[in-house]
Design an enzyme around this catalytic site. Structure first.
Site, short mmCIF file in Angstrom:
data_model
loop_
_atom_site.label_atom_id
_atom_site.label_comp_id
_atom_site.label_asym_id
_atom_site.label_seq_id
_atom_site.Cartn_x
_atom_site.Cartn_y
_atom_site.Cartn_z
N ASP A 1 -7.39 18.91 -14.05
CA ASP A 1 -7.67 17.55 -14.50
C ASP A 1 -7.35 17.51 -16.00
O ASP A 1 -8.05 18.08 -16.82
CB ASP A 1 -9.15 17.23 -14.23
N ARG B 1 0.85 -1.19 0.00
CA ARG B 1 0.00 0.00 0.00
C ARG B 1 0.89 1.25 0.00
O ARG B 1 0.61 2.23 -0.69
CB ARG B 1 -0.95 0.01 1.21
N LYS C 1 -8.29 6.51 -19.17
CA LYS C 1 -8.58 7.07 -20.49
C LYS C 1 -7.37 6.97 -21.42
O LYS C 1 -6.88 5.90 -21.65
CB LYS C 1 -9.08 8.50 -20.32
N TYR D 1 -16.52 16.58 -15.25
CA TYR D 1 -17.04 15.22 -15.27
C TYR D 1 -18.13 15.07 -14.19
O TYR D 1 -17.94 15.52 -13.05
CB TYR D 1 -15.89 14.23 -15.05
O1 P1T Z 1 -13.50 6.85 -13.96
P1 P1T Z 1 -12.31 7.33 -13.18
O2 P1T Z 1 -11.01 6.68 -13.56
O3 P1T Z 1 -12.56 7.32 -11.70
O4 P1T Z 1 -12.07 8.86 -13.61
C1 P1T Z 1 -12.98 9.87 -13.32
C2 P1T Z 1 -12.81 11.00 -14.30
C3 P1T Z 1 -12.06 12.10 -13.91
N1 P1T Z 1 -11.87 13.14 -14.75
C4 P1T Z 1 -12.40 13.16 -15.99
C5 P1T Z 1 -12.19 14.34 -16.87
C6 P1T Z 1 -13.17 12.07 -16.43
O5 P1T Z 1 -13.69 12.12 -17.66
C7 P1T Z 1 -13.38 10.96 -15.57
C8 P1T Z 1 -14.21 9.79 -15.97
N2 P1T Z 1 -15.02 10.03 -17.05
C9 P1T Z 1 -15.88 9.13 -17.64
C10 P1T Z 1 -16.06 7.88 -17.22
C11 P1T Z 1 -16.62 9.67 -18.80
O6 P1T Z 1 -17.20 8.89 -19.58
O7 P1T Z 1 -16.63 10.90 -18.94
#
Ligand code: P1T
Length: 380
Positions: free
Chosen positions: A170, A46, A195, A98
């Site tokens: 972000d 961890r 992503k 998001y």
């Molecule tokens: O899904 P996760 O890895 O927890 O990430 C969240 C997140 C954070 N910031 C941005 C700009 C994002 O687009 C996302 C997640 N977005 C999607 C799942 C979507 O379809 O927009």
């Protein structure tokens, strides 16, 4: 060293023990200690794991920062960053972000005594006006999800400096290949590595990068104390994805440009939101802080939800799914999918209309993507 070289080599020296060229996946929860009270380089996974350390070093290098940390999801990274704050602190966040980030701020962290104000940061004076004595953090996305607004990182960073607040960007939509927010004055960069960085829609992960030793020390403490860490296999997959980030992003850029031009000419489309248009109102900011316009775009289809359902049903190459940034093209309806957790009234006020469709343009042959959209349009 340049970007692609760093993506393949940073943090990824051949393994000292075996010479293994790829970073080994250290499937272990714990590490032998030299004796009671004595610690080797690694103690417990961890706190740190060698596969994760390799990823963290590579991410820092690509974002041109000194320190990287990996998390179990983008939202885990976001949560950990917000834990830098204390009860009573105030956060200014972009109004188009998001939906899951908005939900975390409004429906979870507000309950712990954090205060949030949402403003449109395309106009930096909106951020300035929202500053309070207790403002400690400014949170922006650029381009924003799903309206593709562009926010001037440098201008917002001047405001955050004056207010002694941290600026967090972000950078998920751009990836470090196309934009490095630290260079423009951000204090922390956050990624959903799910992503573009992972790039193959086969994992969920997150990351932070910063240049600030004090911020890093606290984040590292929180990463261990809170515990939202990724496993070694996910770290390996992100590292593998990173090796091809540059070539994938070039193709995402190219394909999205062709798809956006096609959509802009279609009589079935009301409006296309894409930062790469030459007449984009923020084109100077695009040029200054981005090295390409990326693979994301949104558009409004003329007509209502029934038409959208019919259109999406015809598609054979695009997959209807949440998420973005993978090699395959995805398409989704923010109002009922990624941004359903944003109340409808608020969505409409922001411009997330019921006929808005968001596209993550993949790296397939672009002729097939255009033909697929044409097939869909014939039905509406
Ligand atoms: O899904 P996760 O890895 O927890 O990430 C969240 C997140 C954070 N910031 C941005 C700009 C994002 O687009 C996302 C997640 N977005 C999607 C799942 C979507 O379809 O927009």
């Amino acid at each position: 060293m340049r970007f692609s070289t760093r993506a393949i080599h940073a943090g990824q020296e051949p393994d000292l023990a075996t010479g293994s060229v790829t970073t080994p996946v250290y499937f272990t929860s714990t590490f032998q200690q030299p004796g009671p009270g004595k610690e080797g380089k690694y103690v417990y996974s961890r706190t740190a794991n060698p596969t994760r350390s390799a990823l963290e070093e590579c991410l820092a290098s690509l974002e041109e920062g000194r320190f990287g940390l990996a998390f179990s999801s983008g939202l885990a990274a976001t949560t950990t960053v917000l834990m830098l704050l204390r009860k009573g602190d105030h956060v200014i966040a972009g109004d188009d972000i998001y939906g899951g980030t908005y939900r975390l701020f409004e429906q979870v962290l507000r309950n712990y005594g954090l205060q949030f104000t949402f403003v449109d940061p395309q106009e930096p004076s909106n951020v300035e006006k929202a500053i309070r004595k207790n403002t400690r953090l400014i949170w922006i996305e650029t381009p924003t999800n799903p309206l593709m607004h562009i926010v001037d990182i440098k201008k917002i960073s001047r405001i955050s400096r004056r207010a002694k607040a941290l600026l967090v960007v972000d950078n998920t939509f751009m990836s470090p290949y196309l934009q490095n927010p630290l260079r423009h004055g951000a204090d922390i960069v956050v990624h959903s590595t799910t992503k573009y960085i992972g790039g193959h829609s086969d994992l969920v992960g997150g990351a932070t990068v910063t240049d600030d030793q004090k911020v890093q020390d606290r984040l590292k403490f929180l990463q261990n104390a809170v515990g939202a860490v990724p496993g070694p296999m996910d770290c390996f997959l992100v590292l593998r994805g990173l090796k091809t980030l540059a070539v994938r992003m070039e193709r995402h850029n190219q394909n999205a440009r062709i798809v956006s031009d096609f959509l802009a000419k279609s009589p079935k489309v009301e409006r296309v939101l894409y930062p790469g248009f030459l007449d984009h109102p923020q084109k100077d900011v695009v040029k200054r802080q981005m090295r390409g316009s990326g693979g994301m775009l949104s558009f409004q289809l003329i007509g209502g939800f029934e038409k959208i359902k019919r259109f999406l049903k015809q598609l054979r190459v695009f997959t209807v799914a949440e998420s973005l940034g993978g090699v395959e093209s995805l398409i989704e309806h923010p109002a009922s999918m990624t941004h359903a957790s944003v109340p409808r009234e608020r969505r409409l006020k922001l411009g997330i209309s019921d006929n808005l469709i968001r596209v993550s343009v993949g790296i397939e042959d672009v002729e097939d993507l255009v033909a697929d959209l044409e097939r869909g349009f014939k039905q509406v």
